[in-house]
Design an enzyme around this catalytic site. Structure first.
Site, short mmCIF file in Angstrom:
data_model
loop_
_atom_site.label_atom_id
_atom_site.label_comp_id
_atom_site.label_asym_id
_atom_site.label_seq_id
_atom_site.Cartn_x
_atom_site.Cartn_y
_atom_site.Cartn_z
CB ALA A 76 24.14 49.37 54.99
CD GLN A 78 32.04 50.79 53.82
OE1 GLN A 78 32.49 49.65 53.86
NE2 GLN A 78 32.58 51.73 53.04
CB SER A 79 26.10 45.91 52.72
OG SER A 79 25.76 44.54 52.69
CG ASN A 80 30.60 43.26 56.09
OD1 ASN A 80 31.68 43.72 55.79
ND2 ASN A 80 29.98 43.56 57.23
CE1 TYR A 81 23.89 37.81 51.70
CE2 TYR A 81 22.06 39.09 52.61
CZ TYR A 81 22.56 37.92 52.05
OH TYR A 81 21.71 36.86 51.86
#
Length: 334
Positions: A76, A78-81
Site C-alpha cells: 500500500a 503507506q506500507s511499512n513493508y
C-alpha cells in the site's frame, strides 16, 4: 529435527540487532484487570523499525545468495513493508523498487507525500505505482515486468512476492520471533497479533507451538473479514509447514481470527481503532499505528469486554510498529 535447526537451512541477512523488549504495561493492566505485556517489535531498529525487519532478513538472505543487486516489492502507499525493504536494501548496498498499490481510497495529499512515502524517498528508492489494491497476482506480475526491464539493463533483480503461491520466506522471521518470545516468557495465556498478509500471524503461531507453548494466538483482522482471513491463514500455515518440513495439522487447528475491530476496512481509522490508539498513548505513552496496531489493540479490548480474555489472565500483544504511517493520517487523526 530440533526446533533450533528448522531455520538454519535458510539464508538470512543480519538486520536485527537482537531480541526486542517484552514490557509489562502496568497502568493498562490495572485498568483492564488483566496482566498485559507488549512485545516491542516497533523497536527492531532498522529504518524506523517494525515487524517487517524480521521478515526481510530471510528475503534478503535469499536475494544475497542469488547475488541480487536490486529488490522489488509491492504494498500500500503507506506500507511499512516497502519502507523497511528500502532501508534494508540501503544497508546491504542494493537498490530498491517500491510498487505502491491504491488500497485506501479518498485519502488526503499527506497520505501520498508524508510518512513512509517520504522516508522511502530519503532512502533513495525507486517508486512505481499499481492502480489496484486487491489484485495480488496482478501486482506480482507488474513487479516481474519491471524486473525484466532491469534485467535487460544488466541488473540482477529479486522479487519479493505478495501472492500466496510463493514460498512464505518472510514468515520464517516470525517463527524465530515466536521462539524468542517463548524464551522471554513461557507462562502467558494468550498472544494477540494483527493478521493481514498472514506472515506475522502464521509465523508466530508456528514458532510458539514448536517451542511448546500452549498459549492461544489470536489474530486481529486488519484487511479482510474473519472468514476470509481464516481461509487465507490455513494456506499460509500449510505453506509455511511445508517449507519447514513439519506437519501443519495441529497448527491449522489453532488458527483464530477476529474482525470486530476491522470496520471501516483496511487502512481506515474507525472509532474503535481511534479510541484504542488514544488510550494506549494517553495511558502508557506508547504510540500505535492506524493500520495495524490500533486495530490490534481495539480487538484486544473487545476480547476483554467479551470475557474471551478473562480477568487476571496474562496476555502479550505484538506491537508490529508502523509508526511513520501516523503522519500520513494527519487529517483522520485531527
Amino acid at each position: 529435527m530440533k526446533q533450533d535447526d528448522l531455520l538454519s537451512k535458510f539464508p538470512r541477512a543480519q538486520l536485527m540487532s537482537g531480541p526486542t523488549p517484552l514490557e509489562r504495561l502496568d497502568r493498562l493492566s490495572e485498568k483492564l484487570n488483566i496482566e498485559l505485556w507488549l512485545k516491542r517489535d516497533d523497536l527492531t531498529g532498522l529504518g524506523f523499525g517494525g515487524n517487517k525487519t524480521r521478515q526481510l532478513e530471510f528475503y534478503f538472505g535469499d536475494a544475497l545468495a542469488q547475488d541480487a543487486d536490486t529488490v522489488l516489492i509491492t504494498g500500500a502507499v503507506q506500507s511499512n513493508y516497502v519502507r523497511s525493504a528500502a532501508a534494508a536494501a540501503a544497508r546491504l548496498g542494493m537498490k530498491s523498487v517500491l510498487q505502491l498499490e491504491e488500497r485506501v481510497p479518498d485519502m488526503g495529499p499527506e497520505y501520498y507525500q508524508s510518512g513512509n512515502v517520504l522516508l522511502a524517498k530519503i532512502l533513495g528508492a525507486e517508486h512505481i505505482s499499481f492502480p489496484v489494491g486487491e489484485d495480488e497476482a496482478g501486482a506480482d506480475l507488474a513487479l516481474h515486468k519491471r524486473a525484466d526491464e532491469l534485467r535487460a539493463q544488466g541488473r540482477n533483480p529479486y522479487v519479493i512476492h505478495l501472492g500466496l503461491h510463493h514460498p512464505p520466506l518472510g514468515a520464517l522471521g516470525y517463527v524465530a520471533a515466536g521462539q524468542e518470545l517463548h524464551q522471554q516468557m513461557q507462562d502467558f495465556d494468550a498472544v494477540v497479533v494483527p493478521t493481514g498478509s498472514g506472515a506475522t500471524h502464521g509465523g508466530l503461531l508456528t514458532g510458539l507451538k514448536i517451542s511448546g507453548s500452549s498459549a492461544k494466538v489470536m489474530g486481529i483482522c486488519v484487511r479482510r473479514n474473519s472468514q476470509l482471513q481464516h481461509e487465507r491463514m490455513v494456506t499460509v500455515v500449510e505453506n509455511l509447514a511445508n517449507l519447514l518440513g513439519i506437519d501443519p495439522s495441529a497448527l491449522v487447528r489453532d488458527i483464530e481470527t477476529r474482525d470486530e475491530a476491522l470496520a471501516p476496512g483496511y487502512g481506515r481509522l474507525g472509532p474503535k481503532s481511534r479510541s484504542a490508539l488514544e488510550l494506549m498513548a494517553q495511558t502508557e505513552g506508547i504510540f500505535l499505528d492506524p493500520v495495524y496496531t490500533a486495530k490490534t489493540f481495539a480487538g484486544l479490548l473487545d476480547l476483554v469486554q467479551r470475557n474471551e480474555i478473562r480477568r487476571g489472565q496474562k496476555v502479550v500483544m505484538i506491537h508490529t510498529g508502523g509508526l511513520p504511517a501516523l503522519f500520513g493520517y494527519q487529517k483522520e487523526l485531527e
